[in-house]
Design an enzyme around this catalytic site. Structure first.
Site, PDB file in Angstrom:
ATOM      1  N   TYR A  74      -1.875   1.706 -12.947  1.00  0.00           N
ATOM      2  CA  TYR A  74      -1.022   1.002 -11.987  1.00  0.00           C
ATOM      3  C   TYR A  74      -0.005   1.963 -11.369  1.00  0.00           C
ATOM      4  CZ  TYR A  74       2.434  -2.121  -9.980  1.00  0.00           C
ATOM      5  OH  TYR A  74       3.296  -2.744  -9.114  1.00  0.00           O
ATOM      6  N   GLY A  90       2.057  -4.467  -6.976  1.00  0.00           N
ATOM      7  CA  GLY A  90       2.237  -5.912  -6.967  1.00  0.00           C
ATOM      8  C   GLY A  90       0.915  -6.639  -6.852  1.00  0.00           C
TER       9      GLY A  90
END
Length: 515
Positions: free
Chosen positions: A57, A64
């Site tokens: 990530y 998001g």
């Protein structure tokens, strides 16, 4: 506070005074060798991930609700730049310089832990900005307090890239690239994960919390002083502040406030004047008698908030983080709930301390309750209005403080296509607390101004040495009782004395340090 001593930033927690020195007084900072080593070590792990195919990530994915998209290695630099540019979406009035500097310092401290994977060179630019007195222009609106203070921190990160708008040491608003060039600071081309690491933290709300805790330490001592002066002005008694009575309810804040009031009222000629048996009152009103209970509860609330802030100052908040064993893991530590709750809690305490102070002021102005003072402390009641409207100003502020005491942290609102479906609103809690702290200083200033006038009207009976010292300080800026004058400048003069700590210093010149 240290206004020129270098504040070192390493992997270890920072102290409250470090935050205040850098944020409010412009103290320079220096990253320690340990910090540089920790950052370099964790950066190696991020670069391994950036070169590999395993999704991570913020390193090889979007952000998001867009985290499902895998980003090609050739696009990862653009990914970080795009993150900062798009997230620097604040709006509204400019945030105070001290708040932005606190936020910058606290973000740099997290980078220094080595848990974010940022390159030392990137952290060095943030260090240089603080030392040059270059402050990014950050706006009032934009943070939901989760994932951290994204928009405010993005405006800071934009400056690190050499973009956006800043305020320089002289207070001029300028393009960031122009200011950085003048001070010889080379902007950074962000690498994998660095944009995310610069914005994913609670630094804005934490900075406002630390600043408020510092200010409330002074204001609660000021509240004890103003309460003691009101007790004298209203011919109250100090017997209720006796240590043996306070010990029956062993809250530490209450004990401290009562001890302060005993010290402040010691040797009062006004007190002695009505101990001859002629006074038939059995008890004072709650606003006098219960002053230590209210101010003490506020102290205990500040102590709790300081505990939370201390834990946050020892935290490394980012998502994802680089762990000591080399793992890079996503987490939810950026959620601002712990900080948001105490920011809201402090706003409640501030409102109540102001409320009881306003009630004491009102008693001094009412002939039915002031025990011999002229109506509104006017020189010629009817022709003069005295402090009538000063109390209106207090009441207006207290009413505002009650509205500001409504918690922000219960008002979660979903964002990012429901990926960020529960947010802390900690930034909003911090913003309203700053307004509340300012309001409290003004309410206390009006009480001090009014009590000093009432004490003068009790002549020839003399106040206690400590309260007398405060009255004398006020008289250096504001004349004593007389015909009506332009009152606003007199209120502002006492507001300045409160804000500068001069009121507390005057009292402590007699009592020694107050609790």
């Amino acid at each position: 506070m240290r206004d020129n001593e270098v504040v070192e930033i390493g992997p270890e927690p920072s102290a409250f005074d470090d935050v205040i020195s850098v944020a409010r007084y412009g103290a320079p900072v220096r990253l320690t060798d340990d910090a540089i080593a920790e950052m370099a070590a964790s950066r190696g792990r991020i670069e391994e991930l950036a070169e590999g195919d395993t999704p991570a990530y913020g390193v090889s994915t979007g952000f998001g609700a867009l985290a499902t998209r895998h980003i090609d290695p050739s696009m990862r630099g653009r990914l970080q730049r795009s993150l900062i540019r798009s997230h620097a979406a604040g709006s509204g009035p400019e945030v105070e310089t001290e708040v932005t500097r606190a936020m910058m310092f606290l973000r740099l401290r997290t980078l220094a832990t080595g848990h974010t994977g940022v390159r030392p060179a990137t952290a060095r630019v943030l260090e240089s900005l603080l030392n040059a007195g270059i402050t990014p222009v950050v706006h009032e609106y934009g943070s939901l307090g989760c994932s951290g203070d994204l928009a405010p921190l993005s405006h800071v990160a934009l400056t690190i890239m050499g973009e956006g708008v800043v305020r320089d040491r002289e207070g001029r608003v300028r393009p960031a690239d122009e200011a950085l060039k003048e001070y010889g600071i080379e902007p950074v081309e962000l690498a994998a994960k660095e944009g995310l690491a610069l914005v994913n933290g609670t630094d804005g709300m934490l900075g406002m919390l630390v600043l408020a805790i510092h200010d409330l330490g002074r204001l609660l001592r000021t509240a004890d002083i103003s309460a003691a002066m009101s007790v004298e002005a209203l011919l109250g008694t100090d017997r209720v502040f006796d240590a043996a009575l306070q010990a029956l309810r062993p809250h530490p804040g209450q004990a401290a406030a009562a001890a302060n009031m005993r010290a402040l009222l010691d040797g009062s000629g006004i007190m002695a004047s009505h101990r001859d048996g002629s006074c038939t009152r059995v008890q004072d009103a709650y606003s006098l008698r219960c002053a230590p209970q209210v101010a003490g509860a506020a102290r205990d609330t500040v102590a709790h908030a300081a505990t939370v802030a201390g834990r946050e100052l020892a935290s490394a908040i980012d998502n994802p983080v680089v762990l000591a064993d080399g793992r890079v893991e996503s987490n939810g530590n950026f959620h601002g709930a712990p900080v948001a709750y105490v920011l809201d809690f402090l706003a409640i305490a501030v409102a109540d301390v102001a409320s009881i102070a306003e009630r004491r002021t009102d008693r001094m102005l009412d002939v039915a309750r002031s025990h011999g003072l002229p109506a509104f402390l006017a020189d010629d009641p009817g022709v003069d209005s005295g402090h009538m409207i000063a109390q209106y100003t207090q009441a207006a502020i207290v009413s505002e403080l009650k509205r500001l005491a409504n918690p922000a942290s219960v008002d979660s609102i979903p964002s990012s296509a429901m990926q960020e479906d529960h947010v802390s609103m900690g930034w909003s809690a911090g913003r309203k607390l700053r307004r509340a702290v300012d309001g409290l200083s003004r309410v206390l200033a009006v009480e001090l101004l009014t009590a000093a006038r009432a004490i003068d009207l009790r002549a020839p009976h003399a106040p206690a040495p400590a309260t007398g010292a405060v009255t004398a300080l006020i008289r250096e800026s504001v004349a004593g009782p007389g015909a009506d004058r332009f009152l606003a400048p007199e209120i502002e003069a006492v507001v300045r004395l409160v804000a500068e700590g001069a009121v507390v210093a005057a009292a402590e010149s007699v009592t020694g340090p107050l609790a």
